[in-house]
Design an enzyme around this catalytic site. Sequence first.
Site, mmCIF file in Angstrom:
data_model
loop_
_atom_site.group_PDB
_atom_site.id
_atom_site.type_symbol
_atom_site.label_atom_id
_atom_site.label_comp_id
_atom_site.label_asym_id
_atom_site.label_seq_id
_atom_site.Cartn_x
_atom_site.Cartn_y
_atom_site.Cartn_z
ATOM 1 N N HIS A 57 33.332 26.366 50.877
ATOM 2 C CA HIS A 57 33.094 27.803 50.944
ATOM 3 C C HIS A 57 33.157 28.288 52.391
ATOM 4 O O HIS A 57 33.231 27.496 53.339
ATOM 5 C CB HIS A 57 31.741 28.139 50.317
ATOM 6 C CG HIS A 57 31.713 27.956 48.831
ATOM 7 N ND1 HIS A 57 30.631 28.300 48.048
ATOM 8 C CD2 HIS A 57 32.650 27.466 47.972
ATOM 9 C CE1 HIS A 57 30.892 28.029 46.776
ATOM 10 N NE2 HIS A 57 32.108 27.525 46.713
ATOM 11 N N GLU A 59 30.999 29.579 54.439
ATOM 12 C CA GLU A 59 29.935 29.134 55.339
ATOM 13 C C GLU A 59 30.193 27.724 55.881
ATOM 14 O O GLU A 59 29.911 27.425 57.046
ATOM 15 C CB GLU A 59 28.585 29.169 54.610
ATOM 16 C CG GLU A 59 28.155 30.558 54.146
ATOM 17 C CD GLU A 59 28.583 30.868 52.732
ATOM 18 O OE1 GLU A 59 27.836 31.570 52.035
ATOM 19 O OE2 GLU A 59 29.686 30.400 52.311
ATOM 20 N N GLY A 161 55.439 52.876 36.121
ATOM 21 C CA GLY A 161 56.439 53.503 36.961
ATOM 22 C C GLY A 161 57.010 54.691 36.210
ATOM 23 O O GLY A 161 57.414 54.554 35.047
ATOM 24 N N ALA A 169 60.950 56.126 30.851
ATOM 25 C CA ALA A 169 62.281 55.659 30.457
ATOM 26 C C ALA A 169 63.059 56.831 29.887
ATOM 27 O O ALA A 169 62.486 57.867 29.502
ATOM 28 C CB ALA A 169 62.184 54.547 29.422
ATOM 29 N N ARG A 214 57.126 37.421 42.621
ATOM 30 C CA ARG A 214 58.320 37.139 43.405
ATOM 31 C C ARG A 214 58.108 37.638 44.835
ATOM 32 O O ARG A 214 58.622 38.681 45.232
ATOM 33 C CB ARG A 214 59.549 37.773 42.753
ATOM 34 C CG ARG A 214 59.852 37.176 41.383
ATOM 35 C CD ARG A 214 61.123 37.694 40.760
ATOM 36 N NE ARG A 214 61.019 39.073 40.302
ATOM 37 C CZ ARG A 214 60.478 39.439 39.141
ATOM 38 N NH1 ARG A 214 59.969 38.532 38.326
ATOM 39 N NH2 ARG A 214 60.445 40.715 38.782
ATOM 40 N N GLY A 301 54.479 49.115 27.782
ATOM 41 C CA GLY A 301 55.003 50.420 27.423
ATOM 42 C C GLY A 301 53.899 51.400 27.074
ATOM 43 O O GLY A 301 52.701 51.098 27.193
ATOM 44 N N PRO A 302 54.292 52.581 26.591
ATOM 45 C CA PRO A 302 53.306 53.636 26.337
ATOM 46 C C PRO A 302 52.309 53.301 25.233
ATOM 47 O O PRO A 302 51.167 53.744 25.282
ATOM 48 C CB PRO A 302 54.163 54.838 25.958
ATOM 49 C CG PRO A 302 55.483 54.275 25.542
ATOM 50 C CD PRO A 302 55.674 53.041 26.349
ATOM 51 N N LEU A 304 50.950 50.189 24.231
ATOM 52 C CA LEU A 304 49.889 49.279 24.655
ATOM 53 C C LEU A 304 49.095 49.847 25.822
ATOM 54 O O LEU A 304 47.859 49.765 25.845
ATOM 55 C CB LEU A 304 50.479 47.919 25.032
ATOM 56 C CG LEU A 304 49.455 46.827 25.359
ATOM 57 C CD1 LEU A 304 48.480 46.613 24.202
ATOM 58 C CD2 LEU A 304 50.154 45.513 25.703
#
Length: 368
Positions: A57, A59, A161, A169, A214, A301-302, A304
């Site tokens: 850790h 410390e 996005g 989309a 990535r 997507g919209p 979920l």
Amino acid sequence: MTKREFTADDARYMAEALQLASKGRWTTAPNPAVGCLLVKNGQVIGRGFHQVAGSPHAEIHALREAGEQARGATAYVTLEPCSHHGRTGPCADALIDAGIKNLVCAMSDPNPMVGGQGFAKLLAAGIDCKSGLMTVEAEQLNRGFLKRMRTGKPFVTVKLGMSVDGRIALGNGVSQWITGEAARRDVQRLRAGVQAIITGRGTLLADNPKLTVRLSEQEWPAEVRDYRKAPLRVLLDSSASMSASHHLADGLAPTLVFHCAERPDHWPAHLQNVQLDRIEPEWVLDELGRRGCNEVLVEAGPTLSGAFVAAGVVDELCLYMAPMAIGQAGKAALQLPAFTQIADCPRFTLADCRQIGEDLRLTYRPAL
């Protein structure tokens, strides 16, 4: 613990300890990211941060650097020192054995195995302990760990996005690429900071995503490059429709599928799975919390994404808004119930806004 106002030097040292802690923010889960600074006679004599679960850790790293000079020093730590035996020994004991005189801490640890016991042990040993310095910053750094300790569930970010008119989309489903290269690189950093990435059947079939991180080696903090770990890829697929040819079945990263239908024989043996009568966001998050996930990212997507928002389990919306308009034929960002009262609509507070390339990144959190 005694109470006093913190000095400017206290704040300066704690700020450096928080900077140290942030170096481990991508690699310490399921543990918290912690930094430690040892100061004696106005000089920093030891620095350390937790790098990866199972390793020393913060410390311990700082004490090793300070050596015998640690006796009589003040320790600045971003989280209450642990007091229990896990994969490593108690940090509270190490501080006592080293002869630390004072402890300045950002906050207590809600982990039930610590929960004030670290402070109690240090106080019993005659160490002056003070807590509450830069707590807001410390909370933000470990928001996922703290939420999991308090609720059993990870911190949930939904990433979208979209265009300026809220479309993710075109009407025909084409979405590559609405946002620019800089925004997409920023998403990779988002992924690096979570332990699981959640998507759904619709995104699986439309985009065949890889959901991997990535980033180049240089984009990782040098001290933790050897500890890079791929986030768990999580697919919510009630009909168990994923084929062996989908990227999520490639074995390049650990993958967990929540499904309702029977597990298909063609799924590779390395795929983890949880079969449920129905898939609910709360149940998914409970399971991911049990698996030690501090933070999860929903990239879906919209349908979920909207289900997570409607369930009230989202801690943060991260919206990348591109300077384009798609029009009413495009796909809306969130599929939500048809509200009949404005007061029933989910409301959010803007927490951050910054330009990423040509796009805006808007960070929203649920309004209190």
